[in-house]
Design a protein around this motif. Structure first.
Motif: not given
Length: 398
Positions: A83-90, A97-100, A113-116
């Motif tokens: 969901s867009e809401r879930g991805r937005s929260a992350v 955060a320091d590390v993903f 949407g979480f590519g480096p």
């Protein structure tokens, strides 16, 4: 994010916040080590089932033993990443955060949407870390990768097993765990560099390359001489006697790495003249005569028990030890006395015993007073409340 640690003020990664989208073993093993070292690890799991390993048997009071083995010192956040809401929260989480860390199949992180490239542009100080099966830049980069495949393709299975026998898988998921450790080292290096560079980094490794890098002398033997090593069973490929031998009551490891150790072994076996036997006069001769040497040593060692021989060999400076089962390991007095087993309070299993992190930091085993492997979504409410608080604050990561 709330970076409080169970060992506040003592553990080296206290204050480091990790957003963990990994599953199965390689990524979770990496983030567990970071958590053991004091990092606050938010294990983000997709609803409704979470990490796939939660469903893998066998089970301990309805909890997957596989999952329990690699997820301590983490906080579980259940979010629908579809969901867009879930991805937005992350994504908002990553601002603080320091590390993903992720170990999706190649291309999946970019698709959601979480590519480096996207993350580092939006969060310049973020360290983006990932594990894949084969890494980037080669013809296998899009292949799915699992431990079994990596063990076979790395050459490791060709070195494991009895001479003349079939290539053999190592008894643990060594590709997964080795890749996890290599990625952890890369993350630690990026954290150390960030105060000097002012920016994060993209750190990646792969199951295949992690094992290829560990071929050690066997790999160098081929690269330097063109000679491809073969399986040698329990024997060292270039040293003898160095392997498994038979005492009266069971197998015993003996490792004579030097000529002096060989002489001492012969003396302790009450056969000092054996050291001068032309067949065994030096290491090269002993390697060439490995089978006759084994027959002689097994005959001598078979006269007495393992306990007897250990009492003689160890004071003489000869490395030796019994071959233990897993059950014997976790009941071994040294493993217990040295902190090799740690106990964590778990809401379902009660006291959960786990194999301890082997790092001793200022005299204390890391991770021992930490969090048990979390129930799915156990920290979602805590995380969302903290996220709302952080959203009202300016982003400032040192």
């Amino acid at each position: 994010m709330n970076a409080d640690s169970p060992d506040s003020g003592r553990l080296p990664l206290e204050g480091v916040v990790v957003v963990d989208l990994t599953r199965a073993l390689s990524g979770p093993f990496c983030t567990m080590v970071l958590g053991d070292l004091g990092a606050t690890v938010y294990k983000v799991e997709s609803e409704p089932h979470g990490d796939m390993t939660r469903t893998w048997g066998p089970f301990h009071d309805s909890e997957s033993i596989y999952y329990l083995s690699c997820n301590r010192n983490k906080r579980s956040v259940a979010i629908d990443l579809r969901s867009e809401r879930g991805r937005s929260a992350v994504m908002d989480m990553l601002s603080h955060a320091d590390v993903f860390v992720q170990n999706f199949k190649p291309g999946v992180a970019e698709e959601i949407g979480f590519g480096p490239d996207v993350l580092r542009k939006r969060h310049p100080r973020l360290i983006c870390a990932d594990i894949s099966g084969f890494g980037r830049g080669g013809p296998y980069q899009d292949w799915p990768g699992l431990d079994q495949v990596a063990q076979g393709m790395s050459g490791l299975m060709s070195l494991t097993g009895d001479p003349g026998g079939a290539p053999t898988r190592v008894g643990v998921s060594i590709a997964d765990m080795t890749a996890g450790l290599w990625l952890c080292i890369g993350i630690l290096a990026a954290l150390a560099a960030r105060p000097h560079t002012g920016s994060g980094a993209h750190v990646s490794t792969a199951l295949l390359s992690s094992l290829v890098s560990m071929l050690g002398v066997n790999g160098q033997r081929y690269l330097s001489s063109g000679e491809a090593p073969s399986r040698t069973g329990n024997d060292h490929p270039v040293i003898a006697p160095y392997g498994v031998f038979q005492a009266a009551d069971g197998p015993l490891s003996i490792a004579c790495a030097t000529q002096v150790m060989w002489s001492h072994l012969c003396k302790e076996l009450n056969e000092p003249d054996l050291a001068q036997d032309p067949r065994f006069i030096d290491n090269a001769s002993r390697v060439s005569a490995r089978e006759p040497l084994r027959e002689v040593l097994n005959q001598l060692l078979g006269r007495r028990s393992r306990e007897y021989w250990l009492a003689r060999l160890l004071p003489a400076g000869i490395p030796a030890g019994p071959i233990l089962t897993v059950a014997e390991v976790f009941n071994d007095p040294h493993v217990i006395a040295s902190g090799g087993i740690q106990s964590l309070p778990h809401p379902r299993t009660g006291t959960l015993r786990v194999a301890a992190n082997p790092i001793v930091f200022d005299g204390v085993r890391v991770g021992g007073d930490g969090l048990p492997p979390p129930r799915l979504g156990a920290h979602t409410a805590e995380f969302l409340a903290e996220l709302e608080r952080r959203r009202a604050m300016p982003v400032s990561k040192s």
